[in-house]
Design an enzyme around this catalytic site. Structure first.
Site, PDB file in Angstrom:
ATOM      1  CB  CYS A 193      -0.987   0.034   1.153  1.00  0.00           C
ATOM      2  SG  CYS A 193      -1.277  -1.515   1.985  1.00  0.00           S
ATOM      3  NE  ARG A 207       2.330  -8.686   5.810  1.00  0.00           N
ATOM      4  CZ  ARG A 207       1.038  -8.618   5.528  1.00  0.00           C
ATOM      5  NH1 ARG A 207       0.186  -9.390   6.183  1.00  0.00           N
ATOM      6  NH2 ARG A 207       0.593  -7.796   4.607  1.00  0.00           N
ATOM      7  CD  GLN A 239      -0.483  -8.490   0.402  1.00  0.00           C
ATOM      8  OE1 GLN A 239       0.057  -7.452   0.059  1.00  0.00           O
ATOM      9  NE2 GLN A 239      -1.216  -8.571   1.499  1.00  0.00           N
ATOM     10  CG  ASP A 257      -2.119  -5.403  -2.425  1.00  0.00           C
ATOM     11  OD1 ASP A 257      -3.327  -5.285  -2.167  1.00  0.00           O
ATOM     12  OD2 ASP A 257      -1.211  -4.991  -1.685  1.00  0.00           O
ATOM     13  CG  HIS A 286      -3.717  -0.302  -2.705  1.00  0.00           C
ATOM     14  ND1 HIS A 286      -2.570  -0.975  -3.000  1.00  0.00           N
ATOM     15  CD2 HIS A 286      -4.060  -0.671  -1.447  1.00  0.00           C
ATOM     16  CE1 HIS A 286      -2.216  -1.706  -1.953  1.00  0.00           C
ATOM     17  NE2 HIS A 286      -3.107  -1.544  -0.994  1.00  0.00           N
ATOM     18  CE  LYS A 294     -12.114  -7.022   8.456  1.00  0.00           C
ATOM     19  NZ  LYS A 294     -11.134  -8.080   8.559  1.00  0.00           N
ATOM     20  CG  HIS A 331      -6.137  -1.516   1.487  1.00  0.00           C
ATOM     21  ND1 HIS A 331      -4.796  -1.329   1.576  1.00  0.00           N
ATOM     22  CD2 HIS A 331      -6.700  -0.528   2.224  1.00  0.00           C
ATOM     23  CE1 HIS A 331      -4.546  -0.285   2.349  1.00  0.00           C
ATOM     24  NE2 HIS A 331      -5.689   0.227   2.750  1.00  0.00           N
TER      25      HIS A 331
HETATM   26 ZN   LIG Z   1      -3.195  -2.365   0.854  1.00  0.00          ZN
END
Ligand SMILES: [Zn+2]
Ligand SMILES: [Zn+2]
Length: 648
Positions: A337, A366, A384, A386, A388, A472, A518
């Site tokens: 992000c 992580r 991910q 991912d 945005h 969310k 996200h």
């Molecule tokens: Zn994010």
């Protein structure tokens, strides 16, 4: 008299001191027979606890999560009694219910317990259960409680009691057994009809490795023998489908101690499968107006100080990388992000240009403790899918619906049809916990609920479950074994746009804050593929599976024809390979069956003459001799039945 409010909103009057069981009886005898636990004004109580004030009462049966918790916790008392009788001098510590069953941590006087000992513990425990002993709670003074366990020489319980306040301490008795306990039991031991000890492990007292190591005994219990039998069959099936086992057998991924724990290495077949998943999503995302971006695997520490991630996770995660130049610190990227926020910041936007949707298959790192690592589901590096979305508050509604469409498309194409949606919203009693204006929150929560409604989702609203920075929606997906996985989170965020000072020029020519969403339909590629392996048992959808067909020449002399068949399959974009080994056709078929390739194409004399292939489906169905064109049609038809085009 007291007023009791039931979950359906009805209010009934009872005499003071009435128990939940009596309330159940007043509703129906059938209900009373099935009630095993209760909650009064949000506190778990026994079914025999007298109700002294007005309040709201929920009654639980085995079918409720709370009912199972009481059932399994109560069973841990029975198992503890059995162990105390079988291993005199044992020191009991704690025995809570867990997601599936319960455990009890004990210190054995000598020796150890292994699976050979399980049957005798189960036998003893079920004998005790059959005695139909009532669970009876009793208040004790701190001095009395300490005396009881000091006499037994049990320093663990003494330590627990020392941390409790006098006047709040209770014991639970059943049969000849007593345990320190806060409560939450079923009426009597006789309700437990089947008990299974599942495993034994080491566990440090209070989870601290400087403390003594205890023996943790895991078990589960049921109100019917049949349910235990079914559960054990399910466990066995889960073992067969374990993605760590199948991942190895199907040559999808591996781990190397040299590379490091929790860092998966994708083998060619797994990498190709992953690539197909990525292409599948990229194609749909392109249609949905996403733009791909690429960002590095590390970022300056400052980036994560700005995003707030450093403050929140810095201490428990990978430590900064130092460069030869002083004062330069970089972090392995824990999230994509912040990088995407800076991409948004690379040029000014007007409201007419929004929404911007930046997508990346971004690998993040992580730190997880080595004991927490598990196959592909808990790793230290993962990718991910991912993206945005940066939009105006007015666009949130529409964007949310679009993301739900994409998530539903992903789930549908991969054979997940059993799921619910969970909408996490604010706790209205603690507004100070949340960042962003009340107006925006209301708008966002309403947008999510509207989207869920309009898309016909089966959803629940969880109040207080929202993150501090926005509401969310999660998809709670059930796999083929009935286990629940959280997938495809769609998260609204008011925090990062603030922290990164993101703006757009509105129609009023003023600067405004965009809202950020996200979203990641797969979540992590690693975890998703693990789930897919276990859900399908390695029999992936035909469009995704590593090889769609394996050609089995009956003997060496058919090898040349097999090569010709392979060529034409490849020309038709079918993934196939030849088993050219000098083995009998019977053995080749058996092994092809094991490797889960969807189609076996057997080629012998007759096929060569007729220019055909003899098709056998995984699982044994014989489709007879057909030509390659017909086979291609068959494959494409099956693919098109599961894999639709997004927004066609
Ligand atoms: Zn994010
Ligand atoms: Zn208890």
């Amino acid at each position: 008299m007291i007023k009791i409010t039931l979950p359906d909103g009805s209010v009934k009057e009872f005499e003071k001191g009435t128990t939940p069981m009596e309330v159940a009886k007043s509703i129906s005898e059938g209900l009373a027979r099935n009630i095993i636990s209760a909650k009064f004004n949000n506190t778990t109580i026994e079914t025999v606890t007298p109700l002294e004030t007005d309040g709201s009462l929920i009654l639980y049966t085995w079918n409720d999560k709370e009912g199972k918790t009481a059932f399994w916790h109560s069973t841990s008392h029975i198992v503890a009694q059995a162990i105390e009788e079988l291993y005199p001098g044992v020191k009991l510590t704690i025995g809570p219910a867990i997601e599936n069953g319960f455990y009890y941590d004990i210190e054995l006087p000598t020796g150890s317990i292994s699976d050979k000992d399980f049957p005798s513990i189960e036998k003893k425990a079920i004998e005790i259960a059959r005695g139909k002993h009532d669970y009876k709670m009793r208040a004790v003074s701190k001095a009395e409680a300490l005396d009881f366990y000091k006499n037994q020489g049990n320093e663990y319980k003494v330590e627990l009691i020392e941390n409790l306040e006098d006047g709040t301490i209770t014991f639970c008795d059943h049969d000849s057994f007593t345990d320190l306990c806060r409560g939450g039991h079923i009426p009597n031991t006789g309700i437990v009809k089947a008990i299974k000890i599942l495993s034994v492990a080491g566990a440090y007292w209070r989870g601290n490795e400087n403390n003594p190591q205890l023996t943790r005994i895991y078990g589960i219990s049921f109100p019917k023998q049949k349910e235990l039998t079914e559960y054990l069959a399910l466990l066995e099936e889960a073992k067969q489908r374990d993605h760590r086992k199948l991942g190895k057998e199907l040559e999808l991924f591996t781990f190397s101690q040299k590379v490091g724990q929790g860092l998966p290495l994708w083998l060619p077949k797994g990498a190709a499968l992953r690539e197909r998943l990525e292409q599948f999503l990229k194609k749909a995302q392109k249609k949905a107006g996403y733009e791909m971006v690429v960002t590095p695997h590390i970022g300056q520490k400052e980036l994560y100080v700005t995003s707030g991630h450093y403050e929140k996770y810095g201490a428990d995660s990978f430590q900064p990388i130092h460069t030869p130049k002083e004062d330069e610190e970089f972090l392995l990227k824990p999230m994509n992000c912040p990088h995407h926020c800076e991409i948004y910041n690379s040029k000014p936007f007007s409201y007419k240009e929004l929404p911007k949707r930046f997508a990346e298959f971004g690998t993040v790192y992580r730190y997880e403790q080595s004991g927490e690592l598990h196959g592909l589901t808990r790793v230290r590096g993962f990718t991910q899918d991912d993206a945005h979305i940066f939009c105006t508050p007015d666009q949130l509604d529409e964007e949310f619906k679009e993301v739900i469409d994409l998530s539903l498309y992903v789930l549908g194409s991969l054979g997940f049809d059993d799921f619910t949606a969970q909408v996490s919203v604010r706790d209205l009693d603690t507004p100070e916990k949340y960042i962003g204006s009340v107006e925006n929150w209301e708008k966002a929560e309403q947008a999510i609920i509207n989207a869920a409604k309009e898309k016909g989702l089966n959803y629940v609203i969880e109040s207080g479950e929202a993150a501090f920075y926005g509401p969310k929606l999660d998809f709670m997906v059930k796999d083929a074994l009935g286990r629940q996985w959280q997938l495809g989170t769609i998260q609204v965020d008011y925090n990062l746009p603030e922290r990164f000072d993101l703006t757009y020029k509105g129609s009023d020519n003023e600067l405004h804050r965009p809202v950020m969403i996200h979203r990641a339909p797969f979540g992590s590629m690693e975890r998703f593929i693990a789930l897919l392996i276990e859900h399908t048992g390695g029999n992936f959808p035909l469009w995704l599976t590593p090889e769609q067909a394996i050609i089995l020449p009956v003997s060496e002399k058919h090898e040349k024809y097999a090569q010709k068949v392979l060529k034409s399959l490849e020309n038709n974009e079918i993934r196939a390979l030849i088993d050219s080994r000098n083995e009998t056709i019977g053995k080749k078929i058996r092994e092809a069956e094991m490797s889960k390739v969807p189609f076996m194409l057997i080629v012998g004399d007759n096929d060569e003459v007729a220019n055909t292939i003899s098709v056998r489906k995984h699982g044994g169905e014989d489709l007879g001799a057909i030509d390659v064109t017909m086979f291609t049609d068959l494959v494409n038809k099956e693919i098109n039945s599961t894999l639709k085009t997004f927004k066609e």
